[in-house]
Motif scaffolding. Sequence first.
Motif, PDB file in Angstrom:
ATOM      1  N   GLU A  27       8.936  -4.082  -4.155  1.00 36.03           N
ATOM      2  CA  GLU A  27       8.569  -5.183  -3.262  1.00 36.03           C
ATOM      3  C   GLU A  27       8.827  -4.822  -1.802  1.00 36.03           C
ATOM      4  O   GLU A  27       8.034  -5.162  -0.923  1.00 36.03           O
ATOM      5  CB  GLU A  27       9.332  -6.448  -3.637  1.00 36.03           C
ATOM      6  CG  GLU A  27       8.860  -7.067  -4.930  1.00 36.03           C
ATOM      7  CD  GLU A  27       9.644  -8.309  -5.309  1.00 36.03           C
ATOM      8  OE1 GLU A  27      10.575  -8.698  -4.577  1.00 36.03           O
ATOM      9  OE2 GLU A  27       9.322  -8.897  -6.351  1.00 36.03           O
TER      10      GLU A  27
ATOM     11  N   ARG B 145       4.496  -1.423   3.722  1.00 36.19           N
ATOM     12  CA  ARG B 145       3.126  -0.890   3.765  1.00 36.19           C
ATOM     13  C   ARG B 145       2.156  -1.830   4.481  1.00 36.19           C
ATOM     14  O   ARG B 145       1.068  -1.416   4.852  1.00 36.19           O
ATOM     15  CB  ARG B 145       2.619  -0.613   2.359  1.00 36.19           C
ATOM     16  CG  ARG B 145       3.171   0.668   1.796  1.00 36.19           C
ATOM     17  CD  ARG B 145       2.576   0.980   0.463  1.00 36.19           C
ATOM     18  NE  ARG B 145       3.115   2.234  -0.053  1.00 36.19           N
ATOM     19  CZ  ARG B 145       3.070   2.590  -1.313  1.00 36.19           C
ATOM     20  NH1 ARG B 145       2.500   1.801  -2.203  1.00 36.19           N
ATOM     21  NH2 ARG B 145       3.585   3.737  -1.699  1.00 36.19           N
ATOM     22  N   LYS B 146       2.536  -3.069   4.679  1.00 39.67           N
ATOM     23  CA  LYS B 146       1.693  -3.969   5.463  1.00 39.67           C
ATOM     24  C   LYS B 146       1.634  -3.521   6.917  1.00 39.67           C
ATOM     25  O   LYS B 146       0.697  -3.836   7.629  1.00 39.67           O
ATOM     26  CB  LYS B 146       2.224  -5.403   5.404  1.00 39.67           C
ATOM     27  CG  LYS B 146       2.057  -6.060   4.063  1.00 39.67           C
ATOM     28  CD  LYS B 146       2.592  -7.470   4.106  1.00 39.67           C
ATOM     29  CE  LYS B 146       2.473  -8.147   2.761  1.00 39.67           C
ATOM     30  NZ  LYS B 146       3.000  -9.518   2.801  1.00 39.67           N
ATOM     31  N   TYR B 147       2.652  -2.779   7.350  1.00 37.75           N
ATOM     32  CA  TYR B 147       2.757  -2.381   8.749  1.00 37.75           C
ATOM     33  C   TYR B 147       2.634  -0.874   8.965  1.00 37.75           C
ATOM     34  O   TYR B 147       2.120  -0.435   9.979  1.00 37.75           O
ATOM     35  CB  TYR B 147       4.089  -2.867   9.332  1.00 37.75           C
ATOM     36  CG  TYR B 147       4.265  -4.353   9.170  1.00 37.75           C
ATOM     37  CD1 TYR B 147       3.652  -5.234  10.048  1.00 37.75           C
ATOM     38  CD2 TYR B 147       5.003  -4.883   8.123  1.00 37.75           C
ATOM     39  CE1 TYR B 147       3.785  -6.601   9.896  1.00 37.75           C
ATOM     40  CE2 TYR B 147       5.141  -6.248   7.967  1.00 37.75           C
ATOM     41  CZ  TYR B 147       4.530  -7.104   8.854  1.00 37.75           C
ATOM     42  OH  TYR B 147       4.658  -8.453   8.697  1.00 37.75           O
TER      43      TYR B 147
ATOM     44  N   THR C 285       8.912 -14.669   5.771  1.00 35.74           N
ATOM     45  CA  THR C 285       9.269 -13.578   4.874  1.00 35.74           C
ATOM     46  C   THR C 285      10.747 -13.231   4.964  1.00 35.74           C
ATOM     47  O   THR C 285      11.391 -12.975   3.951  1.00 35.74           O
ATOM     48  CB  THR C 285       8.421 -12.339   5.203  1.00 35.74           C
ATOM     49  OG1 THR C 285       7.046 -12.718   5.193  1.00 35.74           O
ATOM     50  CG2 THR C 285       8.625 -11.243   4.196  1.00 35.74           C
TER      51      THR C 285
ATOM     52  N   GLU D 138       6.064  -2.567  -0.647  1.00 32.44           N
ATOM     53  CA  GLU D 138       4.831  -3.319  -0.401  1.00 32.44           C
ATOM     54  C   GLU D 138       4.867  -4.028   0.948  1.00 32.44           C
ATOM     55  O   GLU D 138       3.860  -4.063   1.665  1.00 32.44           O
ATOM     56  CB  GLU D 138       4.604  -4.325  -1.524  1.00 32.44           C
ATOM     57  CG  GLU D 138       4.219  -3.684  -2.836  1.00 32.44           C
ATOM     58  CD  GLU D 138       4.175  -4.672  -3.981  1.00 32.44           C
ATOM     59  OE1 GLU D 138       4.246  -5.894  -3.739  1.00 32.44           O
ATOM     60  OE2 GLU D 138       4.074  -4.223  -5.135  1.00 32.44           O
ATOM     61  N   VAL D 139       6.017  -4.582   1.312  1.00 34.60           N
ATOM     62  CA  VAL D 139       6.135  -5.263   2.604  1.00 34.60           C
ATOM     63  C   VAL D 139       6.028  -4.261   3.750  1.00 34.60           C
ATOM     64  O   VAL D 139       5.326  -4.497   4.734  1.00 34.60           O
ATOM     65  CB  VAL D 139       7.467  -6.044   2.697  1.00 34.60           C
ATOM     66  CG1 VAL D 139       7.701  -6.556   4.105  1.00 34.60           C
ATOM     67  CG2 VAL D 139       7.468  -7.190   1.705  1.00 34.60           C
TER      68      VAL D 139
ATOM     69  N   GLN E 171       2.083   3.091   6.819  1.00 38.02           N
ATOM     70  CA  GLN E 171       1.771   3.788   5.574  1.00 38.02           C
ATOM     71  C   GLN E 171       2.936   4.708   5.201  1.00 38.02           C
ATOM     72  O   GLN E 171       3.271   5.628   5.949  1.00 38.02           O
ATOM     73  CB  GLN E 171       0.478   4.596   5.722  1.00 38.02           C
ATOM     74  CG  GLN E 171       0.002   5.212   4.440  1.00 38.02           C
ATOM     75  CD  GLN E 171      -0.270   4.177   3.352  1.00 38.02           C
ATOM     76  OE1 GLN E 171      -0.717   3.078   3.617  1.00 38.02           O
ATOM     77  NE2 GLN E 171       0.016   4.538   2.121  1.00 38.02           N
TER      78      GLN E 171
END
Length: 88
Positions: free
Chosen positions: A48, A54-56, A15, A51-52, A58
């Motif tokens: 974007e 939020r993978k880790y 990434t 979104e990245v 909130q």
Amino acid sequence: MSLLDYFRSTKKPNTASLAKERLQIIVAHQRSGRGGGAPEYLPKMKQEIIEVIRKYVQISEDQVSVQLDQNDDNLSVLELNVTLPDTK
């Protein structure tokens, strides 16, 4: 046979390297003079990035700020500020 497969396999870019390539393209595009005025890509880039993150963690959209500053010397600075929640 698995040893040969190991050397044949192509690794997907991670990434970080993908994001770096995208930013290099954006900066090159901006420096070439084709992107006059306010950049059109900033809202999509911000989404974007959210979104990245939020993978880790909130977070909401108002916790991320993206700005692009330009100098007369044809120098662009991308500023990204993220307010992370307290972890307890």
